[in-house]
Write a protein that holds these residues in place. Sequence first.
Motif, PDB file in Angstrom:
ATOM      1  N   ASP A 209       0.829  -1.198   0.000  1.00 42.62           N
ATOM      2  CA  ASP A 209       0.000   0.000   0.000  1.00 42.62           C
ATOM      3  C   ASP A 209       0.871   1.258   0.000  1.00 42.62           C
ATOM      4  O   ASP A 209       0.621   2.208  -0.747  1.00 42.62           O
ATOM      5  CB  ASP A 209      -0.910  -0.039   1.236  1.00 42.62           C
ATOM      6  CG  ASP A 209      -1.927   1.069   1.226  1.00 42.62           C
ATOM      7  OD1 ASP A 209      -2.764   1.069   0.318  1.00 42.62           O
ATOM      8  OD2 ASP A 209      -1.865   1.931   2.119  1.00 42.62           O
ATOM      9  N   CYS A 210       1.922   1.252   0.847  1.00 47.37           N
ATOM     10  CA  CYS A 210       2.854   2.394   0.894  1.00 47.37           C
ATOM     11  C   CYS A 210       3.497   2.602  -0.476  1.00 47.37           C
ATOM     12  O   CYS A 210       3.581   3.730  -0.971  1.00 47.37           O
ATOM     13  CB  CYS A 210       3.961   2.151   1.913  1.00 47.37           C
ATOM     14  SG  CYS A 210       3.390   2.219   3.595  1.00 47.37           S
ATOM     15  N   LEU A 211       3.944   1.498  -1.072  1.00 43.48           N
ATOM     16  CA  LEU A 211       4.616   1.564  -2.374  1.00 43.48           C
ATOM     17  C   LEU A 211       3.698   2.155  -3.431  1.00 43.48           C
ATOM     18  O   LEU A 211       4.068   3.066  -4.175  1.00 43.48           O
ATOM     19  CB  LEU A 211       5.051   0.149  -2.780  1.00 43.48           C
ATOM     20  CG  LEU A 211       5.777   0.038  -4.126  1.00 43.48           C
ATOM     21  CD1 LEU A 211       7.208   0.461  -3.972  1.00 43.48           C
ATOM     22  CD2 LEU A 211       5.689  -1.381  -4.661  1.00 43.48           C
ATOM     23  N   VAL A 212       2.450   1.656  -3.471  1.00 40.42           N
ATOM     24  CA  VAL A 212       1.505   2.105  -4.485  1.00 40.42           C
ATOM     25  C   VAL A 212       1.183   3.582  -4.314  1.00 40.42           C
ATOM     26  O   VAL A 212       1.043   4.323  -5.287  1.00 40.42           O
ATOM     27  CB  VAL A 212       0.220   1.245  -4.404  1.00 40.42           C
ATOM     28  CG1 VAL A 212      -0.921   1.916  -5.110  1.00 40.42           C
ATOM     29  CG2 VAL A 212       0.474  -0.108  -5.021  1.00 40.42           C
ATOM     30  N   LYS A 213       1.093   4.031  -3.034  1.00 42.37           N
ATOM     31  CA  LYS A 213       0.782   5.440  -2.814  1.00 42.37           C
ATOM     32  C   LYS A 213       1.914   6.327  -3.279  1.00 42.37           C
ATOM     33  O   LYS A 213       1.696   7.471  -3.672  1.00 42.37           O
ATOM     34  CB  LYS A 213       0.490   5.668  -1.336  1.00 42.37           C
ATOM     35  CG  LYS A 213      -0.961   5.358  -1.049  1.00 42.37           C
ATOM     36  CD  LYS A 213      -1.429   5.743   0.306  1.00 42.37           C
ATOM     37  CE  LYS A 213      -2.860   5.266   0.479  1.00 42.37           C
ATOM     38  NZ  LYS A 213      -3.086   4.650   1.771  1.00 42.37           N
ATOM     39  N   LYS A 214       3.149   5.793  -3.244  1.00 40.01           N
ATOM     40  CA  LYS A 214       4.295   6.590  -3.710  1.00 40.01           C
ATOM     41  C   LYS A 214       4.242   6.792  -5.219  1.00 40.01           C
ATOM     42  O   LYS A 214       4.540   7.875  -5.708  1.00 40.01           O
ATOM     43  CB  LYS A 214       5.599   5.881  -3.334  1.00 40.01           C
ATOM     44  CG  LYS A 214       6.018   6.204  -1.919  1.00 40.01           C
ATOM     45  CD  LYS A 214       7.508   6.344  -1.761  1.00 40.01           C
ATOM     46  CE  LYS A 214       7.812   6.738  -0.338  1.00 40.01           C
ATOM     47  NZ  LYS A 214       8.040   5.560   0.522  1.00 40.01           N
TER      48      LYS A 214
END
Lengths: 257, 147
Positions: free
Chosen positions: A154-159
Amino acid sequence: MNEKLLMETVSLAGKIMLASGSEVYRVEETMKYMLLKSNYPVAEALVLATGLFVTLDDPNRETITITRRVPARSTNVNRICEVNEISRDFCSNQITVEEAYDKLLKIEKESIYSKRWKFLGIVGVSAFFAPIFGGTTMDVIGAGLVGVILALADCLVKKIKLNDFFTNAFCSFVVAVAATVIKKFFLPECSSDVMIISAIMSLVPGVAFTTSIRDTLNGDYSSGSARMLEAIVVALAVAAGVGLGLVSWDAFWRWIA
Amino acid sequence: MINQVVSSILAVYFFTMLLEIPKRYAIYASLVGGVNWWVYLVALEGLESSMMAAFFASLAVAILSQIFARVQKTPVTVFLVAGILPTVPGAAIYRCVYYFIHNDSAQCTYYLLQTIQIAGAIAMAIFITDSLFRMLQHYQNRKASIG
């Protein structure tokens, strides 16, 4: 009273509430109460799932109309509470329209839980939904692990700022692969089905679907059907992601073995 | 059963972080979630219908949320959105679309029906409670204005 600013304030309040996942009738009600402060004889607020219109009308004066588009919706209860409080203070004359507008601008971007809390939230939801779907203690641990990986994804995708559909699809893809790998190599007594389902609980649109039916029961048919479609699209993304994850892991494993 | 109720309280508590429910209401919201799952399990045992169980569970949630909202002077949504989470048909929606993609029409229809039944039951319960409390408030206001 400054009618133009009142209109800006009312439409901003409606926009925040709608973007935070409030029911349509509640948004309309709040806006109508605030509009009563104007001295125009006709004040209308029309709210759809994807945007809203406000009009102040008087035969002797120029009509004021504002349209606002609301492209993205997610649940944010804190903002609904804040808008509710501001509109109540405004309607009981405790704050002026300028103060109300400034306060609304401030809460539009406000978030009370930091990224770390969100991370913890995803892991906790994933772990503790497992018993509800019939999981054992081992499943709770397994689902918690899958939750950690989901939170990282989720963190990666938001980046990289993917759009909604691919965010959900990618996250569920990761969940499916992670659950299968964990079952195969680390915790063979876990059920991968339970792990996958409890991990995707934070993605799946259960609340949106229920809200859509509530909108429909309240007579807001266009918003009800729009929200229902939205929920179906999200579910489609999640199911496609999980399906693709399971199939590609299978193919990968056969290719190796 | 106690394990499930405790874990549903914890699950809803963690969910409040994702829904941005103010911290001072998070505990109440999770308790509502726990009550939801407890009533659901009890009703499921007695009635053997997941739709009726979801209806009564949501009825309990809706009434409790209305009471909490009045005590805490905050919108009902705060407790409602979090409270209905354990019964909300998230898994059923996912399974329906999953079997749709896998071309298994029997399973797909089964979960589609389950999704609509459960979401409909929850929405109905909330709608009934909402209308009832509105009527009550209207009546109180009228009594206050006459008396």
